[in-house]
Design a protein around this motif. Structure first.
Motif, short mmCIF file in Angstrom:
data_model
loop_
_atom_site.label_atom_id
_atom_site.label_comp_id
_atom_site.label_asym_id
_atom_site.label_seq_id
_atom_site.Cartn_x
_atom_site.Cartn_y
_atom_site.Cartn_z
N VAL A 1 23.56 99.47 14.59
CA VAL A 1 23.91 97.92 15.09
C VAL A 1 23.73 97.82 16.98
O VAL A 1 23.31 97.21 17.32
CB VAL A 1 25.19 97.85 14.65
N VAL A 2 23.47 99.75 17.26
CA VAL A 2 23.56 99.72 18.78
C VAL A 2 21.99 99.46 19.07
O VAL A 2 21.86 98.30 20.16
CB VAL A 2 24.66 100.39 19.32
N ALA A 3 20.86 99.60 17.85
CA ALA A 3 19.65 99.67 18.52
C ALA A 3 19.16 97.86 17.98
O ALA A 3 18.34 98.30 18.38
CB ALA A 3 18.66 100.76 17.43
N GLY A 4 19.68 97.92 17.13
CA GLY A 4 19.61 96.28 16.85
C GLY A 4 19.87 95.14 17.91
O GLY A 4 19.03 93.84 18.05
N ILE A 5 21.30 95.16 18.66
CA ILE A 5 21.22 94.82 19.47
C ILE A 5 19.88 95.53 21.02
O ILE A 5 20.08 94.16 21.52
CB ILE A 5 22.82 95.03 20.18
N ALA A 6 19.85 96.32 20.84
CA ALA A 6 18.90 96.03 22.01
C ALA A 6 17.72 95.89 21.46
O ALA A 6 16.98 95.05 22.34
CB ALA A 6 19.33 97.74 22.11
#
Length: 275
Positions: free
Chosen positions: A176-181
């Motif tokens: 999720v964090v990587a997707g937001i970035a």
């Protein structure tokens, strides 16, 4: 790739003569290690390992005879011993070197390991070394030193931060964090920047799987080498000392000898003659 980039960056920070000398020297040493040169020196530096002495050779002489008969010992594979290591382990090193821990010799000397079991324990690692599974291991490890150093520091930092609840949750939800970035970078018109967190996130899931597959393949290759050398039974007796897991049970089945011809027919009852 990451290690190569780090090496270039480090060399670029040095004065030109020193940076060039370090890079060229590293490439030359890399070539030597890849070709198998320097394995004995590497064994001494990394494991404090040395050739076996006369009394150690006498302790393992029957086991070494079995290994050589099964093409798992000298001269195809060179044995070194780390006398300070009291564990019962055998480790691979490069194209032709196997490092035997001093604990293996102790166990063979006091009878905790039979000579056949000692041969199987050494032969399992010798088989994967002989078949080339670790032939470039030294070269890859040497060239990866910058990356390995950075990864060690990152793991130490991650182990400390993982004690914080929010950081632990963030790691579990890293996709999720990587997707937001990635979404933010694409929105800002920088798709090349989005590739970095996306790639790291994907690798964080793939690398553990690849490592497990590699370990299973190496274990299977060593088991097959022992089957070919007629050392499957003593190796199976050692595996039975470990906790029974699905992996261990599967390996034990693979070590069982094939049924003798006609064995299936012997299970069929013969007809009873009529009176």
């Amino acid at each position: 790739m990451a290690s190569t980039l780090l090496t270039w960056m480090f060399c670029a920070l040095l004065p030109p003569p020193w940076g060039l000398a370090l890079f060229v020297g590293g490439v030359v040493l890399l070539g030597l290690l890849a070709s198998g040169v320097g394995e004995e020196a590497a064994a001494r530096a990394l494991y404090r390992a040395r050739p076996l002495e006369d009394d150690e050779l006498a302790t393992l002489r029957p086991a070494l005879t079995l290994l050589s008969r099964g093409r798992l010992g000298p001269p195809l594979v060179e044995l070194r011993v780390n006398p300070r290591d009291r564990r019962m382990v055998v480790e691979p090193l490069g194209r032709r070197t196997v490092v035997v821990a001093g604990g293996v010799l102790d166990a063979a000397a006091d009878g905790r390991l039979s000579q056949e079991q000692a041969a199987a324990l050494i032969g399992h690692t010798a088989g994967v070394v002989r078949d080339g599974w670790f032939r470039r291991d030294l070269a890859v490890t040497f060239w990866s030193l910058p990356w390995l150093t950075l990864r060690t520091l990152a793991h130490a930092l991650a182990a400390t931060l993982s004690l914080l609840p929010l950081v632990a949750i963030g790691w579990r939800l890293r996709f999720v964090v990587a997707g937001i970035a990635v979404a933010q970078a694409v929105h800002q018109g920088q798709p090349w920047v989005a590739a970095l967190p996306g790639t790291l996130a994907v690798l964080s899931y793939l690398m553990p799987r690849w490592e497990r597959q590699w370990r299973r393949a190496v274990l299977h290759a060593g088991d097959r080498a022992l089957v070919d050398a007629d050392l499957a039974e003593p190796w199976a007796s050692l595996l039975r000392r470990h906790p029974s897991t699905a992996t261990t049970r599967g390996r034990l089945r693979d070590l069982e000898p094939p049924p003798a011809p006609g064995a299936a027919l012997s299970l069929v009852p013969s007809p009873v003659p009529s009176r």
